[in-house]
Design an enzyme around this catalytic site. Structure first.
Site, PDB file in Angstrom:
ATOM      1  CD  GLU A  27      -8.908   8.587   1.963  1.00  0.00           C
ATOM      2  OE1 GLU A  27     -10.024   8.786   1.459  1.00  0.00           O
ATOM      3  OE2 GLU A  27      -8.708   7.677   2.786  1.00  0.00           O
TER       4      GLU A  27
ATOM      5  N   GLY B 190       1.659 -16.304   1.414  1.00  0.00           N
ATOM      6  CA  GLY B 190       2.533 -15.562   0.508  1.00  0.00           C
ATOM      7  C   GLY B 190       2.158 -15.849  -0.933  1.00  0.00           C
TER       8      GLY B 190
END
Ligand code: M6R
Length: 610
Positions: free
Chosen positions: A482, A101
């Protein structure tokens, strides 16, 4: 994103940790380390690079003991190196911590601890945790951990050991995953179930704000405030390979589903608490340099180039500076006009793409300031660029890029807003309005993902075709490109993305009965024009599926065959939502064709040749 494992029991702890880390390498693999309580005390071994390097180190000096923690790292704070690897410890070397984290306030905590006389050896945010725990320790490791985390802001899953209480392993979860494995006379912690599946199928899943205290024979669960909780044990019935993919059939699907987290992680700590300003403390670009920028060039390859196409509109709209986007393999050979007032932005998930790296060097040779948007700390591009914005998408395993692309979009939004504020090209109200809409994106993606089945049916239909078109205008055209690349890459269906208004200049000749056309229709300023283009292909027999906002579905269904609604957002942010159904479409089309979704033919994840 990193991998954590921990063990307390009678087995060879080192082996349990290493085998566990092997299963977690997908979460990061730039360095690894273990801490084991041996007869000499708390001993730590760590090595930069793949886990194999750590294994080699341990062959010569094994750590023998019955409790330990391990970590495989994906660098966020500080480059991959032995010293930045976890576990981290304090000045006394009596405490050891592994962490997954980000501690958002680590710099202020570090300054506070340094002022109190603590010495730091690494560049990581994690090292702060081990010093904090040591500072708070008064004979009870659980209380010390609770006190330490009360000072911390951010996301963390922790494994903590202290030499003072060698029969205890403490685990904490706050916004980063952590599970507890329950065995007979042994217990485990892991970032993910595969890490411990070889030894037990009985697990507790910790929730945010909860912690666990493990001994060989017991596990106590409590809140981080110290209130005991009971939790139903889960019996895992997956096989190990499925589990590594978190229960998803493919890494690509898993990564598509990780996008809400990737959006949140990439925004975390970069929007101030008022929600009115973007803060990019990592940038070396000074306000004065920003004010002097005359033009921007965005350079990248493949999907990253498509993120750059969105980035062009974002910067032009928000910052009112001319922007060009180019593919890296073309840029470097076209003698680009670059000056010291040009900001060059290179975009690369891997940070190792040879063409993009060469473009970076070309731009630097002209005196330009190069800012990299990359997902890999310590990569060649991150090291060579003058400035870096790291996308926090976590490791992307599938060759087809999904969460890295959308995190790149988030990085462009953050950068655009930051530059706009410095140059005064948007009002504070406009900036706050966009930030608020950005913060809603993760939940909106979650909503779309829950409706994935609607896309599956259409994907199965298109999987029977050999040709397909995507059309759109403005930002929809950027997303169409994309979508088209994604579909080609993994389904092997030939597809082309066209600016909707350009079709009639030649390509319309290819539209015939039954050909699928996917129309992106989210940009409301040109919606009527897009509808006219949809009618042009419908009139020639195309089967049209539209991607649009809910409020336009009924109207569009008069012109198209099917429509998929995306949640409402600002026009500039739409790409971050509209691409998700296209990713799912490619995934399910590839699946329907029986292709190897994660490893499509002829391609590689990292393209280090020119
Ligand atoms: O690592 P990079 O972002 O520099 O990679 C660039 C392209 O090779 C990459 O985006 C490629 O187009 C993807 N596989 C597409 O899904």
């Amino acid at each position: 994103m990193c991998g954590i494992v921990g063990y307390i029991g009678k087995r060879n702890t080192q082996n349990v940790l290493i085998e566990g880390l092997k299963k977690l390498e997908y979460r990061g693999y730039d360095s690894a380390g273990i801490a084991v309580f041996t007869d000499k005390g708390l001993e730590i071994a760590k090595a930069k690079g793949r886990l194999a390097n750590l294994e080699t180190k341990l062959e010569n000096a094994p750590l023998i003991g019955s409790v330990g923690i391990g970590h495989t790292r994906w660098a966020t704070h500080g480059k991959p190196s032995d010293v930045n690897s976890h576990p981290h410890t304090d000045d006394s070397h009596k405490f050891s911590v592994v962490h997954n984290g980000i501690i958002e306030n680590y710099l202020e905590l570090k300054e506070e601890l340094i002022a109190e006389g603590h010495t730091f050896v690494s560049e990581t945010d994690t090292e702060v945790i081990s010093h904090l725990i040591a500072r708070e320790y008064e004979g009870d490791i659980v209380k010390a951990v609770q006190k330490a985390i009360s000072h911390m802001r951010g996301a963390y899953a922790l494994g903590v050991l202290t030499e003072y209480e060698p029969n205890k392993l403490v685990a904490v979860r706050q916004a980063s995953p952590l599970i507890i494995g329950i065995g007979e006379g042994e217990n485990f912690i892991g970032s993910d179930i595969p890490a411990i599946l070889e030894y037990t199928r009985n697990v507790y899943i910790l929730n945010d704000g909860e912690m666990a205290v493990l001994t060989q024979d017991a596990v106590e669960l409590m809140t981080i405030e110290g209130n005991f909780i009971s939790r139903e044990m889960i019996r895992v019935d997956w096989d190990a390979t499925t589990a590594e993919k978190g229960g998803f059939e493919h890494f690509m699907l898993k990564e598509i589903h990780e996008q809400p987290k990737a959006y949140r992680d990439t925004m975390r700590g970069r929007i101030d608490v008022s929600g009115k300003h973007v803060v990019l403390p990592e940038l070396k670009l000074t306000p004065e340099q920003i004010k002097n920028i005359r033009n921007v060039q965005i350079v990248a390859c493949g999907t990253a180039y498509h993120a750059g196409l969105v980035g062009r509109s974002v910067i032009e709209q928000l910052v009112k500076i001319p922007v060009e986007t180019d593919v890296a393999s073309e840029y470097r050979y076209r003698s680009p006009i670059v000056t010291p007032e040009t900001l060059v932005i290179v975009v690369s998930q891997s940070g190792e793409t040879a063409d993009t790296l060469a473009a970076l060097r070309e731009a630097q040779s002209h005196g330009a300031h190069v800012l990299a948007i990359t997902n890999v700390v310590g990569s060649s591009i991150a090291r060579d660029a003058d400035d870096v914005i790291t996308t926090l998408a976590g490791p992307e395993i599938a060759v087809a890029s999904t969460k890295a692309y959308t995190s790149q979009l988030i990085a462009f939004y953050l950068l655009g807003l930051y530059l706009a504020e410095v140059r005064g090209t948007q009002t504070p109200e406009q900036i706050a309005h966009i930030i608020a809409a950005m913060q809603a994106l993760p939940e909106q993606v979650e909503k779309m993902l829950s409706q994935a089945d609607a896309i599956k049916d259409f994907a199965e239909q298109i999987s029977k075709h050999e040709d397909l078109f995507f059309i759109g205008r403005g930002l929809d055209y950027a997303v169409a490109q994309e979508g088209s690349l994604k579909l080609k890459e993994i389904s092997y269906i030939h597809s082309e993305a066209y600016a909707a208004g350009e079709l009639k200049h030649g390509t319309l000749a290819l539209i015939e009965d039954g050909i699928p056309v996917i129309a992106l229709a989210t940009q409301e300023s040109v919606l009527e024009k897009t509808v006219s283009n949809i009618k042009e292909v419908k009139a020639r027999g195309a089967e049209v599926m539209a991607i649009t906002f809910e409020e336009h579905v009924a109207g569009l269904l008069k012109s198209v065959d099917q429509a998929f609604a995306i949640p409402k957002t600002l026009p500039i942010l739409t790409p971050a939502l509209a691409v998700v159904p296209l990713q799912l479409l490619s995934y399910y089309a590839s699946l329907a064709r029986g292709n190897d979704v994660d490893k499509p033919r002829n391609l590689a994840k990292s393209v280090t040749v020119e």
